[in-house]
Scaffold this active site. Structure first.
Site, short mmCIF file in Angstrom:
data_model
loop_
_atom_site.label_atom_id
_atom_site.label_comp_id
_atom_site.label_asym_id
_atom_site.label_seq_id
_atom_site.Cartn_x
_atom_site.Cartn_y
_atom_site.Cartn_z
N ALA A 138 0.86 -1.18 0.00
CA ALA A 138 0.00 0.00 0.00
C ALA A 138 0.90 1.23 0.00
O ALA A 138 2.07 1.16 0.36
CB ALA A 138 -0.87 -0.02 1.25
N GLY B 134 0.46 -5.16 0.60
CA GLY B 134 -0.67 -5.09 -0.33
C GLY B 134 -0.31 -5.63 -1.71
O GLY B 134 -1.18 -6.12 -2.44
N GLU C 26 -0.73 -9.20 -1.44
CA GLU C 26 -2.17 -9.44 -1.27
C GLU C 26 -2.91 -9.34 -2.61
O GLU C 26 -3.88 -10.05 -2.84
CB GLU C 26 -2.74 -8.46 -0.24
CG GLU C 26 -2.25 -8.77 1.17
CD GLU C 26 -2.67 -7.73 2.18
OE1 GLU C 26 -2.24 -6.56 2.03
OE2 GLU C 26 -3.43 -8.06 3.10
N GLU D 186 3.99 -5.87 6.96
CA GLU D 186 3.22 -4.82 7.65
C GLU D 186 3.58 -4.70 9.12
O GLU D 186 3.51 -3.61 9.71
CB GLU D 186 1.72 -5.10 7.51
CG GLU D 186 1.13 -4.77 6.13
CD GLU D 186 1.26 -5.91 5.13
OE1 GLU D 186 2.06 -6.84 5.37
OE2 GLU D 186 0.56 -5.86 4.10
N1 3HC Z 1 4.61 3.47 0.19
C1 3HC Z 1 5.12 4.66 -0.14
N2 3HC Z 1 6.43 4.86 -0.43
C2 3HC Z 1 7.23 3.79 -0.37
C3 3HC Z 1 6.78 2.50 -0.04
C4 3HC Z 1 5.40 2.36 0.25
N3 3HC Z 1 4.87 1.17 0.55
N4 3HC Z 1 7.82 1.66 -0.07
C5 3HC Z 1 8.89 2.38 -0.42
N5 3HC Z 1 8.55 3.67 -0.60
C6 3HC Z 1 9.42 4.75 -1.03
C7 3HC Z 1 10.50 5.06 0.01
O1 3HC Z 1 10.03 5.97 0.98
C8 3HC Z 1 11.58 5.65 -0.87
O2 3HC Z 1 11.22 6.97 -1.15
P1 3HC Z 1 12.36 8.09 -1.30
O3 3HC Z 1 13.21 7.65 -2.45
O4 3HC Z 1 11.59 9.34 -1.53
O5 3HC Z 1 13.11 8.08 0.00
C9 3HC Z 1 11.46 4.87 -2.18
O6 3HC Z 1 10.15 4.30 -2.15
C10 3HC Z 1 12.45 3.75 -2.31
O7 3HC Z 1 12.42 2.97 -1.13
P2 3HC Z 1 13.76 2.42 -0.45
O8 3HC Z 1 14.75 3.50 -0.33
O9 3HC Z 1 13.35 1.69 0.76
O10 3HC Z 1 14.27 1.42 -1.61
P3 3HC Z 1 14.90 -0.02 -1.47
O11 3HC Z 1 15.14 -0.46 -2.85
O12 3HC Z 1 16.00 -0.03 -0.49
O13 3HC Z 1 13.74 -0.94 -0.84
C11 3HC Z 1 11.53 -1.85 -0.62
C12 3HC Z 1 12.56 -1.18 -1.54
C13 3HC Z 1 12.04 -3.25 -0.18
C14 3HC Z 1 10.24 -1.98 -1.36
C15 3HC Z 1 11.37 -0.97 0.65
O14 3HC Z 1 11.10 0.35 0.26
C16 3HC Z 1 10.26 -1.42 1.57
O15 3HC Z 1 10.46 -2.31 2.35
N6 3HC Z 1 9.09 -0.74 1.44
C17 3HC Z 1 7.98 -1.00 2.34
C18 3HC Z 1 7.26 -2.27 2.01
C19 3HC Z 1 6.08 -2.44 2.92
O16 3HC Z 1 6.18 -2.28 4.12
N7 3HC Z 1 4.94 -2.78 2.34
C20 3HC Z 1 3.73 -2.91 3.10
C21 3HC Z 1 3.03 -1.57 3.14
S1 3HC Z 1 1.62 -1.58 4.20
C22 3HC Z 1 0.46 -2.40 3.33
O17 3HC Z 1 0.72 -2.86 2.25
C23 3HC Z 1 -0.88 -2.48 3.96
C24 3HC Z 1 -1.74 -3.45 3.25
O18 3HC Z 1 -1.72 -4.68 3.89
C25 3HC Z 1 -3.16 -2.98 3.20
#
Ligand code: 3HC
Length: 707
Positions: free
Chosen positions: A81, A120, A123, A143
């Protein structure tokens, strides 16, 4: 524009329709391919959700399309998400609407995964009928690391594929599972050759049509959860086994409850449990802090005056001076990342001892299954020892990790200046000394930087990168990048006593000691800080590290509680007693001996011990830390408040569900922190003198986050 460009790419074989700014649809033969392109990570923003919704609708309505592939452009499949949208009003199509359309599609839907399908993103993929991935792809539900649980059916679908035990492990750790393992677990149906994802997914979709493969809906697959229902102990056992790890966090427990619901309830009822618990977490303080911490860590990588395109210095050969605990740990980081490293010592036996400690550390990891015997040899093969500083002549980076004495450091840097090649980075691991003074003995202060690792250096994630007056942008940019390569979280700080982390720690340590001289016992202080969420309190920490660090027997004259304890050979856990008494399993018990020593001290000082409330202990320990953080910001020694929080999360075990000292200060309210600091100052003096910045943000009604 997009259509014209695409027609050009697929010349005559397919026509691309732009669905919206981030999604397009191409019908190739009888397969509709929905391509998502929303950099950087294809997160499920309103635009993306709407694009997917409209894309699946159009693909469903296209008579020529018999199957549908969902694929992403850029570095990754959907990584989750869009966290930046959390807490705001929901716009456009909802995720469940997109998922329903996929799952109920009468045409087979295939998700084509590269990069990371997370949260997400996974998912969504779990609502496709099939999943194809390249071997380098990873999938997971992380998450929990944001204080959340998968809120789009993941908690109900994952256990239906992998069973409750694996689902619990994946969801409470947030681990990223590599594609091969995902294939073995049934999360992925086929692996594509690297670089051939698109054609493989299209071929798979065609096969679905040709072979009339069933439209698999994960939600209907109850075999695994029914089997788990016969084994209700899974959950109690899992909670018990992980109680320590989950302490203080809400999200792991909520994730467990969702898996319980998946096992015990019909799918839709389980989904309702998931929704309710997700909303509770999402609106709670822990997830707010953990989401903040996620972005804080990324913000710390951005240095305003060091642009992203700053030239980097190639670092292929590293030198470390000193084979002690610190030097050895530092060297391991580089070997782990495949970078050759030479450790220089003055004496052969010290060098041998250091190298053999490194080997033992690796072998211990191997014994636990963390490395193969081959990997141990590979890493040891990257580490060499030398007694000759001239061997550092060809190194791209040299890190000095010797005793903390300015004269010794100056001597080393004078030599390094003469020996090292032009362009080499000269770093010191000092935790306290003035790096400008160290740099001043060289003719190249622009090459000098602080790389402050935390002990044990091969384990602790934090790296304070200390910018001295003349450090060049190239050296800073290279150090920041290198930190990421060796698995560290880097924060750029300025030169000041203790830099950011230890400078703030000093405040807490001072108050902990004072509280004990006013009537609180070490275990009272420790309990309050432990309950706050720290892994251990300051006195338990001292016992673990050894009370005799920096204590000199010959100079000891019983002036402090520590002196007396050390003189009695109560030097911490290693001697079976320190502030606490320890049993043979190193379990701590409050010590009547320590209590008597403390009471004698209080009497000697002419004070009356008083009952000190837990509230006072917490405020006395924490508020001066926030105040010191404000001073650090005021002096420009940290770029932003959130950088200080990153330092404390990764270097000192600040509970991430409380964000960090500055975030916590904002939650308590700067006005309350200021009021208490003034009250303490009135009663106890200038240790509590409020910083000008704290006064200023209160006067202006601002927060640290606003700065
Ligand atoms: N939403 C918004 N922005 C995100 C994001 C997300 N889910 N994931 C990454 N970004 C952004 C980062 O803030 C960063 O932005 P910036 O360049 O402006 O600083 C950019 O994307 C790149 O991210 P990273 O620097 O972390 O890049 P990496 O290549 O090192 O890692 C990644 C990539 C493994 C995808 C890592 O970003 C990550 O772990 N992201 C989060 C993944 C996550 O937690 N997903 C679950 C979200 S909650 C959800 O999905 C709820 C659902 O169940 C309803």
């Amino acid at each position: 524009m997009r259509e014209a460009a695409c027609k050009d790419i697929y010349r005559g074989t397919a026509i691309m329709t732009a669905i919206n700014e981030v999604t397009d649809l191409t019908v190739e033969g009888d397969v509709a391919v929905i391509t998502l392109n929303s950099p950087p990570v294809n997160a499920l923003s309103a635009k993306v959700r709407q694009g997917l919704y409209d894309g699946f609708k159009a693909a469903g309505a296209d008579a020529a399309a018999k199957a549908i592939v969902l694929i992403c452009d850029g570095r990754t499949f959907i990584a989750g998400a869009d966290i930046t949208e959390f807490g705001g009003a929901m716009k456009g199509a909802s995720l469940p609407e997109v998922q329903d359309m996929m799952e109920n599609s009468p045409k087979p839907v295939v998700a084509a995964i590269h990069g990371t399908a997370l949260g997400g993103g996974l998912e969504v993929a779990l609502c496709a009928h099939y999943r194809v991935a390249v071997p380098s792809a990873k999938v997971g539900l992380p998450e929990v690391n944001l204080g959340l649980l998968p809120g789009a059916g993941g908690t109900q679908r994952l256990p239906r594929i992998v069973g409750a035990q694996k689902a619990l492990e994946m969801m409470t750790s947030g681990q990223h599972v590599p594609a091969k393992a995902a294939l073995a677990m049934g999360l992925v149906d086929e692996l594509a050759e690297e670089g051939k994802l698109r054609e493989t997914a299209i071929a798979f979709a065609k096969k679905c049509v040709a072979e009339n493969k069933p439209l698999v809906k994960v939600r209907d697959n109850n075999t695994k959860v029914e089997a788990d229902r016969a084994n209700p102990d899974i959950f109690a056992n899992f909670r018990k086994a992980n109680a320590r790890k989950f302490r203080g966090f809400l999200a792991p427990e909520y994730n467990i409850r969702c898996v319980e619901a998946a096992v015990n309830l019909p799918f839709d009822e389980g989904l309702a449990v998931e929704r309710k618990l997700f909303m509770e977490l999402m609106t709670g303080s822990q997830s707010a802090a953990q989401r903040y911490a996620f972005f804080a860590e990324r913000a710390a990588q951005k240095i305003p005056d060091v642009p992203d395109d700053t030239a980097l210095i190639p670092v292929n050969k590293v030198g470390v001076i000193g084979a002690g605990t610190m030097g050895g740990g530092i060297a391991m980081n580089f070997a782990n990342a495949g970078i050759a490293v030479t450790i220089v010592e003055v004496k052969q036996d010290a060098l041998e001892r250091g190298l053999s400690t490194i080997r033992k550390n690796y072998e211990r990891t191997a014994a636990r299954g963390g490395l193969t015997a081959e990997q141990v040899e590979e890493r040891m093969g990257l580490i060499s020892g030398s007694l000759d500083m001239n061997d550092l002549a060809d190194k791209d980076l040299v890190i000095e990790a010797v005793f903390e004495r300015m004269d010794i450091k100056k001597d080393i840097f004078t030599k390094l200046d003469a020996i090292c090649k032009a362009g080499a980075i000269l770093a010191t691991n000092t935790s306290a000394l003035n790096i400008d003074e160290i740099a001043s003995v060289t003719k190249r202060p622009e090459a000098v930087i602080g790389l402050h690792f935390f002990s044990p250096a091969n384990v602790m994630k934090l790296l304070e990168i200390v910018r001295a007056d003349h450090t060049s942008k190239e050296v800073i940019a290279t150090s920041m990048k290198l930190a990421k390569k060796i698995g560290k979280v880097a924060v750029l700080v300025g030169v000041c006593p203790g830099f950011v982390g230890n400078r703030i720690l000093f405040q807490r340590q001072r108050e902990a000691q004072k509280l004990v001289l006013e009537g609180a016992m070490p275990w009272d202080v420790d309990r309050v800080l432990y309950d706050f969420g720290f892994p251990m309190g300051p006195f338990a920490m001292s016992d673990l590290a050894g009370l005799d660090i920096g204590w000199v027997k010959e100079k000891s004259n019983g002036e402090t509680i520590r002196d007396v304890l050390c003189e009695m050979d109560r030097r911490g856990q290693k001697t079976g007693a320190g502030y606490y008494d320890y049993d043979e399993n190193r379990n701590a018990k409050p010590s009547p001996v320590t209590e008597k020593i403390i009471n004698d001290f209080i009497v000697k000082s002419g004070r009356n011990p008083r009952k000190i409330s837990d509230e006072e202990i917490l405020e006395r320990c924490i508020y001066p830390m926030i105040n010191e953080g404000a001073k650090i910001l005021e002096e420009g020694k940290a770029i932003r408040a959130s950088d200080i929080d990153v330092v404390w999360e990764y270097g000192y075990g600040w509970p991430v569900y409380r964000g960090g000292p500055m975030w916590y200060g904002d939650q308590v309210g700067a006005a309350k922190v200021l009021e208490k600091m003034k009250e303490f100052q009135g009663a106890m003096g200038d240790d509590f003198k409020p910083s000008a910045l704290l006064e200023k943000i209160v006067a202006e009604g601002k927060t640290f986050a606003d700065l």
